[in-house]
Design a protein around this motif. Sequence first.
Motif, mmCIF file in Angstrom:
data_model
loop_
_atom_site.group_PDB
_atom_site.id
_atom_site.type_symbol
_atom_site.label_atom_id
_atom_site.label_comp_id
_atom_site.label_asym_id
_atom_site.label_seq_id
_atom_site.Cartn_x
_atom_site.Cartn_y
_atom_site.Cartn_z
ATOM 1 N N LEU A 1 0.836 -1.192 0.000
ATOM 2 C CA LEU A 1 0.000 0.000 0.000
ATOM 3 C C LEU A 1 0.873 1.245 0.000
ATOM 4 C CD1 LEU A 1 -2.876 1.198 0.279
ATOM 5 C CD2 LEU A 1 -2.605 1.007 2.760
ATOM 6 N N ASP A 2 0.629 2.141 -0.981
ATOM 7 C CA ASP A 2 1.335 3.409 -1.072
ATOM 8 C C ASP A 2 2.850 3.223 -1.168
ATOM 9 O OD1 ASP A 2 1.687 6.454 0.834
ATOM 10 O OD2 ASP A 2 1.339 6.194 -1.309
ATOM 11 N N GLN A 3 3.274 2.330 -2.036
ATOM 12 C CA GLN A 3 4.697 2.109 -2.283
ATOM 13 C C GLN A 3 4.964 2.194 -3.796
ATOM 14 O OE1 GLN A 3 6.300 -1.397 -0.312
ATOM 15 N NE2 GLN A 3 4.779 -1.241 1.308
ATOM 16 N N PRO A 4 4.809 3.364 -4.397
ATOM 17 C CA PRO A 4 4.914 3.460 -5.858
ATOM 18 C C PRO A 4 6.283 3.101 -6.419
ATOM 19 C CG PRO A 4 4.811 5.637 -4.863
ATOM 20 C CD PRO A 4 4.480 4.661 -3.786
ATOM 21 N N HIS A 5 7.334 3.220 -5.613
ATOM 22 C CA HIS A 5 8.671 2.889 -6.110
ATOM 23 C C HIS A 5 9.048 1.432 -5.854
ATOM 24 C CE1 HIS A 5 9.937 7.415 -5.979
ATOM 25 N NE2 HIS A 5 9.078 7.132 -6.952
ATOM 26 N N LEU A 6 8.069 0.635 -5.452
ATOM 27 C CA LEU A 6 8.316 -0.778 -5.168
ATOM 28 C C LEU A 6 8.954 -1.493 -6.358
ATOM 29 C CD1 LEU A 6 7.888 -3.368 -3.423
ATOM 30 C CD2 LEU A 6 5.608 -3.533 -4.450
ATOM 31 N N TYR A 7 8.437 -1.241 -7.566
ATOM 32 C CA TYR A 7 8.863 -2.009 -8.733
ATOM 33 C C TYR A 7 10.241 -1.567 -9.229
ATOM 34 C CZ TYR A 7 3.876 -2.439 -8.193
ATOM 35 O OH TYR A 7 2.633 -2.625 -7.646
ATOM 36 N N SER A 8 10.473 -0.268 -9.256
ATOM 37 C CA SER A 8 11.772 0.235 -9.716
ATOM 38 C C SER A 8 12.873 -0.036 -8.698
ATOM 39 C CB SER A 8 11.697 1.738 -9.986
ATOM 40 O OG SER A 8 10.937 2.014 -11.132
ATOM 41 N N CYS A 9 12.593 0.261 -7.441
ATOM 42 C CA CYS A 9 13.642 0.222 -6.420
ATOM 43 C C CYS A 9 13.639 -1.048 -5.586
ATOM 44 C CB CYS A 9 13.495 1.432 -5.501
ATOM 45 S SG CYS A 9 13.622 3.002 -6.366
ATOM 46 N N GLY A 10 12.483 -1.699 -5.430
ATOM 47 C CA GLY A 10 12.431 -2.942 -4.675
ATOM 48 C C GLY A 10 12.682 -4.154 -5.553
ATOM 49 N N TRP A 11 11.942 -4.222 -6.660
ATOM 50 C CA TRP A 11 12.087 -5.366 -7.565
ATOM 51 C C TRP A 11 13.289 -5.226 -8.487
ATOM 52 C CZ3 TRP A 11 6.673 -6.972 -9.832
ATOM 53 C CH2 TRP A 11 5.772 -7.178 -8.779
ATOM 54 N N GLY A 12 13.672 -3.975 -8.785
ATOM 55 C CA GLY A 12 14.742 -3.763 -9.747
ATOM 56 C C GLY A 12 14.268 -3.769 -11.182
ATOM 57 N N LYS A 13 12.994 -3.425 -11.424
ATOM 58 C CA LYS A 13 12.453 -3.419 -12.787
ATOM 59 C C LYS A 13 12.853 -2.150 -13.531
ATOM 60 C CE LYS A 13 8.541 -5.116 -14.052
ATOM 61 N NZ LYS A 13 7.100 -5.389 -14.283
ATOM 62 N N ALA A 14 13.182 -2.322 -14.799
ATOM 63 C CA ALA A 14 13.470 -1.184 -15.670
ATOM 64 C C ALA A 14 12.174 -0.812 -16.377
ATOM 65 C CB ALA A 14 14.560 -1.547 -16.670
ATOM 66 N N GLU B 1 18.221 6.172 0.735
ATOM 67 C CA GLU B 1 18.219 6.156 -0.715
ATOM 68 C C GLU B 1 16.821 5.777 -1.181
ATOM 69 O OE1 GLU B 1 21.768 7.609 -1.266
ATOM 70 O OE2 GLU B 1 20.615 6.895 -2.976
ATOM 71 N N PRO B 2 16.349 6.302 -2.330
ATOM 72 C CA PRO B 2 15.004 5.948 -2.800
ATOM 73 C C PRO B 2 14.814 4.442 -2.880
ATOM 74 C CG PRO B 2 15.906 7.741 -4.115
ATOM 75 C CD PRO B 2 17.011 7.248 -3.217
ATOM 76 N N GLY B 3 13.765 3.932 -2.209
ATOM 77 C CA GLY B 3 13.441 2.513 -2.297
ATOM 78 C C GLY B 3 14.292 1.607 -1.441
ATOM 79 N N GLN B 4 15.131 2.158 -0.554
ATOM 80 C CA GLN B 4 16.046 1.322 0.214
ATOM 81 C C GLN B 4 15.303 0.290 1.058
ATOM 82 O OE1 GLN B 4 19.078 3.541 2.266
ATOM 83 N NE2 GLN B 4 19.346 1.979 3.831
ATOM 84 N N GLY C 1 13.848 -10.987 -13.663
ATOM 85 C CA GLY C 1 14.663 -9.869 -13.214
ATOM 86 C C GLY C 1 13.990 -9.007 -12.168
ATOM 87 N N GLU C 2 13.168 -9.631 -11.303
ATOM 88 C CA GLU C 2 12.411 -8.880 -10.297
ATOM 89 C C GLU C 2 12.812 -9.260 -8.876
ATOM 90 O OE1 GLU C 2 8.494 -8.466 -13.235
ATOM 91 O OE2 GLU C 2 8.438 -9.874 -11.542
ATOM 92 N N ASN C 3 14.065 -9.712 -8.741
ATOM 93 C CA ASN C 3 14.529 -10.189 -7.429
ATOM 94 C C ASN C 3 15.452 -9.200 -6.747
ATOM 95 O OD1 ASN C 3 16.435 -10.633 -9.391
ATOM 96 N ND2 ASN C 3 17.146 -12.584 -8.572
ATOM 97 N N GLY C 4 15.319 -7.916 -7.064
ATOM 98 C CA GLY C 4 16.032 -6.914 -6.281
ATOM 99 C C GLY C 4 16.758 -5.896 -7.111
ATOM 100 N N PRO C 5 17.127 -4.781 -6.476
ATOM 101 C CA PRO C 5 17.764 -3.666 -7.185
ATOM 102 C C PRO C 5 19.166 -3.954 -7.679
ATOM 103 C CG PRO C 5 17.695 -3.258 -4.822
ATOM 104 C CD PRO C 5 16.872 -4.480 -5.073
ATOM 105 N N ALA C 6 19.750 -5.117 -7.289
ATOM 106 C CA ALA C 6 21.058 -5.470 -7.836
ATOM 107 C C ALA C 6 20.961 -5.762 -9.332
ATOM 108 C CB ALA C 6 21.636 -6.692 -7.116
ATOM 109 N N ILE C 7 19.739 -6.077 -9.793
ATOM 110 C CA ILE C 7 19.535 -6.263 -11.231
ATOM 111 C C ILE C 7 19.746 -4.901 -11.907
ATOM 112 C CG2 ILE C 7 17.866 -6.933 -12.987
ATOM 113 C CD1 ILE C 7 18.842 -9.192 -11.173
ATOM 114 N N ALA C 8 20.583 -4.857 -12.918
ATOM 115 C CA ALA C 8 20.945 -3.588 -13.570
ATOM 116 C C ALA C 8 19.721 -2.963 -14.229
ATOM 117 C CB ALA C 8 22.027 -3.830 -14.614
ATOM 118 N N LYS C 9 19.579 -1.654 -14.062
ATOM 119 C CA LYS C 9 18.506 -0.911 -14.722
ATOM 120 C C LYS C 9 18.997 -0.493 -16.105
ATOM 121 C CE LYS C 9 16.238 0.683 -10.573
ATOM 122 N NZ LYS C 9 16.919 -0.234 -9.697
ATOM 123 N N ARG C 10 18.467 -1.164 -17.112
ATOM 124 C CA ARG C 10 18.957 -0.940 -18.466
ATOM 125 C C ARG C 10 18.140 0.144 -19.145
ATOM 126 N NH1 ARG C 10 18.956 -6.135 -17.069
ATOM 127 N NH2 ARG C 10 16.813 -6.401 -17.697
#
Length: 459
Positions: free
Chosen positions: A334-347, A430-433, A450-459
């Motif tokens: 709930l109310d975590q809009p940066h979940l996908y970019s910063c939590g999952w590591g999605k580009a 940091e955003p999404g930490q 590629g949704e297992n964390g921010p270590a996945i490179a954002k291409r």
Amino acid sequence: MAHDDDGTLGVWCKTMCYTFSRAEIGETTSLACWRTELQRLSGIEPSAQHLCWIFWCDALDMPLKVGTEVRADGGHSVEELLPVLGALAESHAELARRTRGPFRSCLLLLKRGESATKCLTFLFRILQHWVQASRLDAQKVEAARASGVVPVQRFEQSAESHFSQLARSQTEPGIGVDNQPAAGDALPLADICFTAAVVREALHWFKREHFQWVDSPPCEHCGIRTLRLKGVDLPAASEALHAAERVEVYECPTDERGCGALVRFPRYNDALFLLTESRRGRCGEWAQAFALALCACSVPRVRLVFDFEDHIWTEFWSESRETWIHADPCEEALDQPHLYSCGWGKALSWVIAIEVGLRTCHLEDRSRVYVPRAHWPAMEERQARTAGDIDAASGLLRMLATLSGGKQYYSETALAAEEHASESEGSTLEPGQHLQPRQSGAPAWIASRGENGPAIAKR
């Protein structure tokens, strides 16, 4: 905005709609001359112009029709050509005769080639999700309420209790607040409203009690759970009855562990059936069923939100914050809009929200809400690769809203929400930490996406 009885004609190009009157049309003697005029307005050379008819009729299940490209005029004057252009749209004349609902049409001008192909693919992708959202109409909502499957009274009682504790905690020192379920922690005390408290309870119930995640279905004959995807099939009549557009076919192993049977897993798009009977699926099924559950709880406005990287969730309108709030039933987030970019590591590229239950397109580009500001340049590069042209794609959103009689919400709302999200994360982080990698689905499946964390490179 459309080719109406008075002879006016709208031509959409990128973010602009150029309207021509009957007199202006009559002054242009041929399509070749008209293409020169379009070049003056759009900057697209005549040889590179992809011009096609767009037709919207409210009475059709798939209301948008796109005609074939106009390539040559054969010497016709523009006024003589307009009926021909209308006929180029698939079944345009037939549709106009047999439809009783209002219909609107215009011409769409794109740059020919890969860019036009990508833009039209972008358009139809949005339309498919609009069809999903429009199916959650008042009739479905009433049927969901009548079924009794959604414990609305329980949600309201729990929300009232939690809301009262929040109010007391702000005025009486030492008063504790029940922090269960965990999703309630996401909303700051000053911003929470009764609707948000109800959504918080619904997220907890939906994920932990009601709906089941399915990576692959278990074998219906021997119960084994490790099945191999064999392919995709068309739906049978009984499956199409609940809006299944495709069926995944799995094969049970033939060794000593399994029986070799084939197992069908229809991907249903009937939210009422999903909510009350099926109660399983992946993110598409989860989001549709949860959106209907929120509507059954009298949440006044609900949206389906989808990204072009294959995930879908919901938003609801907050009265106290006067903005849309993110709610993902798959993650109980709930109310975590940066979940996908910063939590999952999605580009992420495009993130589009469409309000549910309406026969008109009320939509918004939410990309800047779900991607932190620092990542916007990379996001815009991905948007251009996906849609061919960012301005043209933005114009298609506006065109859909206009043709359907709906509304397009604008970037000011998105910017305000993005700034609020950044502020709520705290200046020392940091955003999404604090955001987690994806939780729904098997670990191997999550890693493959590629949704297992921010270590996945954002291409």
